[in-house]
Design a protein around this motif. Structure first.
Motif, PDB file in Angstrom:
ATOM      1  N   SER A 133      -0.141   5.162  12.423  1.00 50.69           N
ATOM      2  CA  SER A 133      -0.896   4.194  11.623  1.00 50.69           C
ATOM      3  C   SER A 133      -1.171   2.891  12.371  1.00 50.69           C
ATOM      4  CB  SER A 133      -0.124   3.865  10.333  1.00 50.69           C
ATOM      5  OG  SER A 133       0.050   5.011   9.531  1.00 50.69           O
ATOM      6  N   LEU A 134      -0.616   2.736  13.563  1.00 53.11           N
ATOM      7  CA  LEU A 134      -0.688   1.451  14.254  1.00 53.11           C
ATOM      8  C   LEU A 134      -2.043   1.262  14.941  1.00 53.11           C
ATOM      9  CD1 LEU A 134       2.871   1.263  15.895  1.00 53.11           C
ATOM     10  CD2 LEU A 134       2.108   0.313  13.704  1.00 53.11           C
ATOM     11  N   ARG A 135      -2.761   0.267  14.520  1.00 55.58           N
ATOM     12  CA  ARG A 135      -4.011  -0.109  15.182  1.00 55.58           C
ATOM     13  C   ARG A 135      -3.697  -0.812  16.499  1.00 55.58           C
ATOM     14  NH1 ARG A 135      -9.156  -1.349  13.234  1.00 55.58           N
ATOM     15  NH2 ARG A 135      -8.377  -0.858  11.136  1.00 55.58           N
ATOM     16  N   ARG A 136      -2.706  -1.719  16.466  1.00 51.18           N
ATOM     17  CA  ARG A 136      -2.273  -2.458  17.660  1.00 51.18           C
ATOM     18  C   ARG A 136      -0.875  -1.997  18.045  1.00 51.18           C
ATOM     19  NH1 ARG A 136      -4.014  -5.896  13.718  1.00 51.18           N
ATOM     20  NH2 ARG A 136      -6.248  -6.352  13.983  1.00 51.18           N
ATOM     21  N   GLY A 137      -0.488  -2.271  19.265  1.00 50.94           N
ATOM     22  CA  GLY A 137       0.822  -1.872  19.718  1.00 50.94           C
ATOM     23  C   GLY A 137       1.933  -2.753  19.169  1.00 50.94           C
ATOM     24  N   VAL A 138       3.153  -2.297  19.350  1.00 48.15           N
ATOM     25  CA  VAL A 138       4.350  -3.053  18.963  1.00 48.15           C
ATOM     26  C   VAL A 138       5.315  -3.041  20.137  1.00 48.15           C
ATOM     27  CG1 VAL A 138       6.354  -3.143  17.436  1.00 48.15           C
ATOM     28  CG2 VAL A 138       4.109  -2.520  16.503  1.00 48.15           C
ATOM     29  N   ARG A 139       5.863  -4.196  20.440  1.00 44.36           N
ATOM     30  CA  ARG A 139       6.947  -4.289  21.412  1.00 44.36           C
ATOM     31  C   ARG A 139       8.170  -4.882  20.718  1.00 44.36           C
ATOM     32  NH1 ARG A 139       4.095  -6.574  27.019  1.00 44.36           N
ATOM     33  NH2 ARG A 139       2.321  -5.104  26.996  1.00 44.36           N
ATOM     34  N   ILE A 140       9.325  -4.322  21.025  1.00 44.07           N
ATOM     35  CA  ILE A 140      10.592  -4.842  20.488  1.00 44.07           C
ATOM     36  C   ILE A 140      11.507  -5.104  21.668  1.00 44.07           C
ATOM     37  CG2 ILE A 140      12.502  -4.457  18.900  1.00 44.07           C
ATOM     38  CD1 ILE A 140       9.666  -2.107  18.533  1.00 44.07           C
ATOM     39  N   CYS A 141      12.011  -6.341  21.750  1.00 39.15           N
ATOM     40  CA  CYS A 141      12.864  -6.748  22.877  1.00 39.15           C
ATOM     41  C   CYS A 141      14.168  -7.342  22.383  1.00 39.15           C
ATOM     42  CB  CYS A 141      12.146  -7.784  23.749  1.00 39.15           C
ATOM     43  SG  CYS A 141      10.729  -7.150  24.662  1.00 39.15           S
TER      44      CYS A 141
ATOM     45  N   ALA B  51       4.612   1.335   1.474  1.00 38.73           N
ATOM     46  CA  ALA B  51       5.744   1.760   0.632  1.00 38.73           C
ATOM     47  C   ALA B  51       6.536   2.867   1.325  1.00 38.73           C
ATOM     48  CB  ALA B  51       5.233   2.228  -0.723  1.00 38.73           C
ATOM     49  N   ALA B  52       5.820   3.778   1.962  1.00 41.06           N
ATOM     50  CA  ALA B  52       6.511   4.845   2.692  1.00 41.06           C
ATOM     51  C   ALA B  52       7.294   4.284   3.874  1.00 41.06           C
ATOM     52  CB  ALA B  52       5.490   5.880   3.172  1.00 41.06           C
ATOM     53  N   LEU B  53       6.714   3.300   4.546  1.00 43.05           N
ATOM     54  CA  LEU B  53       7.392   2.661   5.687  1.00 43.05           C
ATOM     55  C   LEU B  53       8.695   2.005   5.252  1.00 43.05           C
ATOM     56  CD1 LEU B  53       6.756   1.366   8.787  1.00 43.05           C
ATOM     57  CD2 LEU B  53       6.584  -0.672   7.360  1.00 43.05           C
ATOM     58  N   THR B  54       8.645   1.182   4.224  1.00 41.35           N
ATOM     59  CA  THR B  54       9.857   0.469   3.796  1.00 41.35           C
ATOM     60  C   THR B  54      10.896   1.431   3.224  1.00 41.35           C
ATOM     61  OG1 THR B  54       8.799  -0.035   1.671  1.00 41.35           O
ATOM     62  CG2 THR B  54       8.652  -1.707   3.401  1.00 41.35           C
ATOM     63  N   ALA B  55      10.411   2.473   2.542  1.00 40.07           N
ATOM     64  CA  ALA B  55      11.351   3.453   1.971  1.00 40.07           C
ATOM     65  C   ALA B  55      12.052   4.256   3.056  1.00 40.07           C
ATOM     66  CB  ALA B  55      10.607   4.390   1.025  1.00 40.07           C
ATOM     67  N   ALA B  56      11.418   4.361   4.217  1.00 42.49           N
ATOM     68  CA  ALA B  56      12.007   5.155   5.302  1.00 42.49           C
ATOM     69  C   ALA B  56      13.185   4.456   5.967  1.00 42.49           C
ATOM     70  CB  ALA B  56      10.941   5.467   6.349  1.00 42.49           C
ATOM     71  N   ALA B  57      13.318   3.146   5.757  1.00 41.05           N
ATOM     72  CA  ALA B  57      14.399   2.395   6.408  1.00 41.05           C
ATOM     73  C   ALA B  57      15.753   2.815   5.839  1.00 41.05           C
ATOM     74  CB  ALA B  57      14.188   0.904   6.223  1.00 41.05           C
ATOM     75  N   ARG B  58      16.702   3.041   6.750  1.00 41.32           N
ATOM     76  CA  ARG B  58      18.060   3.412   6.363  1.00 41.32           C
ATOM     77  C   ARG B  58      19.035   2.418   6.997  1.00 41.32           C
ATOM     78  NH1 ARG B  58      16.988   8.800   8.677  1.00 41.32           N
ATOM     79  NH2 ARG B  58      18.914   8.497   9.838  1.00 41.32           N
TER      80      ARG B  58
ATOM     81  N   THR C 213       0.846  -1.180   0.000  1.00 37.47           N
ATOM     82  CA  THR C 213       0.000   0.000   0.000  1.00 37.47           C
ATOM     83  C   THR C 213       0.889   1.239   0.000  1.00 37.47           C
ATOM     84  OG1 THR C 213      -0.092   0.207   2.393  1.00 37.47           O
ATOM     85  CG2 THR C 213      -1.722  -1.252   1.354  1.00 37.47           C
ATOM     86  N   GLU C 214       0.268   2.382  -0.176  1.00 38.98           N
ATOM     87  CA  GLU C 214       1.043   3.625  -0.165  1.00 38.98           C
ATOM     88  C   GLU C 214       1.740   3.823   1.177  1.00 38.98           C
ATOM     89  OE1 GLU C 214       0.210   8.444  -0.665  1.00 38.98           O
ATOM     90  OE2 GLU C 214      -1.204   6.976  -1.502  1.00 38.98           O
ATOM     91  N   THR C 215       1.035   3.521   2.267  1.00 38.20           N
ATOM     92  CA  THR C 215       1.629   3.677   3.606  1.00 38.20           C
ATOM     93  C   THR C 215       2.761   2.683   3.809  1.00 38.20           C
ATOM     94  OG1 THR C 215      -0.519   4.389   4.441  1.00 38.20           O
ATOM     95  CG2 THR C 215       1.132   3.755   6.066  1.00 38.20           C
TER      96      THR C 215
END
Length: 573
Positions: free
Chosen positions: A279-287, A7-14, A3-5
């Motif tokens: 844009s997050l409907r649900r939360g994200v945790r990163i450990c 595509a923007a997410l993946t393009a933002a990765a550096r 989706t457009e969103t």
């Protein structure tokens, strides 16, 4: 298609923040618990500098740090890697050598103590030489199940002859995470180590001529204060639900491919996901876990214990990030996935890489510490070096590092990683997490898992024959499949679909992957599908005197299976 969103997410990765962490970790030998603390704090500092909300938990974990090992034979000393979390031989253990060509351990239930119940003359391991009081050599990696099988047959110690010129570190323990009182009897009772193939070949030749050798292993065991960084990004609509992305930051040596690249991948994925948090409907945790290598997944097990009810209530799925971004790893042939997330993972890989993904059943490894809680899991390995290239190089199979045989050795240095490959894998993980956190209905398919379970059940029924009737399990499975299919065909609204799919999976995931109870992690030994009924495939190994014990296991296992299937069906509204 993105989706457009997306595509923007993946393009933002550096790559700059991620690669900087890889370079820093190339100077930190993170198998040392003290160096691991510094590494955990380094992750925390970098997350904070990026403006991410980070918490540094400080669990006290029971760890075992390999210090030294060697094998002495006829005045020659062979270098070795000790199996940690097992008995040790710091003063040296001298015994005759014996080589086992094709090790097949005893069947479930057989021990020296229960041997009389199997009847006179029963051989629990046909073709196996007498192992009593001997140091056993076998070809392969050091594994807890091998050591325990040999120990049950009377071995004094075990030496794994690795497939190539390297010695690979590995765990000797079947205990998952910090032991509790019920786990302690599972402590591996004999020492073990790994040697390189050239040295192993010399030891095997010595075994054939009846020689003895002395094995020495030194491991530092004890309680260590560690650091566990966690980022929590709240969801905007379903505040009680979240996706868990995780991986370990301790390592063997500096462990670039396993797992500095994974730590860097999660760092950048966290930054990108936080940037798109609206844009997050649900939360994200990163450990980021400590104690993976030296504690048999102690960090993730601590988290599963400390937040068990929270995870059981709200975690929609977990994704393990281990060994991404390795040089020349451009294929995705063996991604660990559960049946219910196969289609979701396949689509994510295709949308980011254009490649067709292949998969496999997750093994009892890679911080899959959430099976008992009923949480669907995917990934650990992601990209791998193409099979033809591995064969061209003459390499053997290893689990991590994208297939590079530097895995679990001191050769796992900076040249193992590739920033371009790593950036692709960052985008893949970020997209997968993002979709799980944003789709109106979670993109998991319990029907695919039920279909897979039906296949396993049919196989077990065929193997059991007239010795045990699995008809009640098959009937309950068919009823669940029909009810689930009717539910999905009714086109439920997203909230109902999500709640129902999660409720069904909470009952089916443990059924397929665990033997234990909901809030106790299983012993870390291979878990065949539908574990409570798996002995049906091995009934031929039981003599008449012991067959009744296996039938009792199946009777109780079937009760558990049918009750779980009925509970899953009742969860479908």
């Amino acid at each position: 298609m993105l989706t457009e969103t997306e595509a923007a997410l993946t393009a933002a990765a550096r790559i700059d923040h991620a690669w900087s962490l890889v370079e820093r970790f190339s100077t930190m030998r993170r198998q040392d618990p003290h160096e691991a603390v510094a590494a955990g704090e380094e992750i925390g500092r970098r997350l904070a500098a990026l403006g991410l909300p980070v918490t540094l938990h400080r669990p006290r974990l029971y760890l075992a740090v390999p210090k030294a090992a060697h094998v002495e034979l006829d005045g020659h000393r062979f270098a070795a890697r000790p199996a940690q979390l097992a008995a040790t031989a710091p003063e040296g253990l001298t015994a005759p050598l014996v080589f086992v060509e094709d090790p097949i351990g005893p069947p479930p239930g057989w021990t020296p103590n229960t041997a009389p119940l199997f009847g006179p003359g029963y051989d629990p391991a046909p073709g196996m030489p007498d192992l009593r009081g001997k140091i056993v050599l076998f070809r392969g990696m050091i594994l807890a199940e091998k050591i325990l099988s040999f120990a049950a047959l009377g071995a004094a110690a075990v030496i794994a002859v690795n497939p190539g010129p390297d010695m690979h570190w590995g765990s000797g323990s079947a205990i998952w995470g910090t032991p509790d009182l019920d786990d302690l009897p599972w402590r591996t009772p004999i020492p073990g180590c790994a040697v390189a193939k050239p040295d192993g070949d010399a030891l095997i030749e010595a075994a054939r001529r009846g020689a003895s050798a002395t094995l020495t292993t030194v491991v530092e065991e004890g309680w260590f204060d560690q650091v566990l960084p966690e980022v929590r990004i709240p969801g905007l609509e379903e505040s009680d639900r979240f996706v868990l992305l995780h991986g370990h930051y301790d390592s063997w040596d500096v462990g670039i491919g396993d797992n500095a690249t994974g730590d860097a991948c999660m760092l950048e994925a966290a930054r990108v996901l936080y940037e798109h948090r609206a844009s997050l409907r649900r939360g994200v945790r990163i450990c980021w876990w400590p104690g993976h290598s030296t504690g048999k997944f102690a960090g993730s097990t601590w988290y599963a214990d400390a937040f068990a009810r929270d995870l059981a209530r709200g975690c929609v799925a977990h994704l393990n990030c281990d060994s991404p971004g390795c040089r020349d790893a451009t294929d995705y042939p063996t991604i660990p996935w559960m049946a219910e997330n196969r289609a979701f993972v396949t689509e994510a890989v295709a949308d980011v890489t254009g490649k067709k993904a292949g998969g496999k059943r997750p093994s009892q490894s890679s911080d899959y510490s959430f099976n008992n809680l009923g949480i669907s899991g995917c990934f650990s390995a992601s990209s791998r070096i193409p099979k033809q290239e591995v064969e061209r190089r003459g390499w053997y199979f290893v689990m991590g590092n994208g297939g590079n045989t530097a895995w679990h050795t001191d050769r796992d240095q900076l040249d193992v990683a590739d920033p371009e490959v790593l950036l692709t894998d960052i985008r893949l993980y970020a997209l997968a997490v993002f979709r799980l956190a944003t789709h109106a209905a979670i993109p998991l398919d319990p029907g695919a898992l039920v279909g897979e379970l039906q296949g396993h059940l049919d196989r077990y029924a065929s193997a059991a024959g007239d010795r045990f009737d699995l008809a009640p399990s098959r009937a309950a499975m068919q009823a669940l499949a029909a009810k689930l299919a009717a539910f999905e065909a009714s086109k439920p609204d997203p909230a109902t679909a999500t709640a129902t799919r999660l409720a069904v999976l909470r009952r089916l995931v443990p059924l397929d992957y665990t033997r234990g109870t909901r809030f106790r992690r299983d012993i870390g030994l291979p878990a065949p599908p539908l574990t409570h009924l798996a002995v049906a495939a091995e009934l031929d190994r039981y003599p008449p005197a012991a067959l009744g014990f296996a039938i009792a296991t199946l009777t109780r296992g079937q009760n558990h299976v049918v009750a779980s299937l009925e509970a899953a069906a009742e969860a479908i509204r």
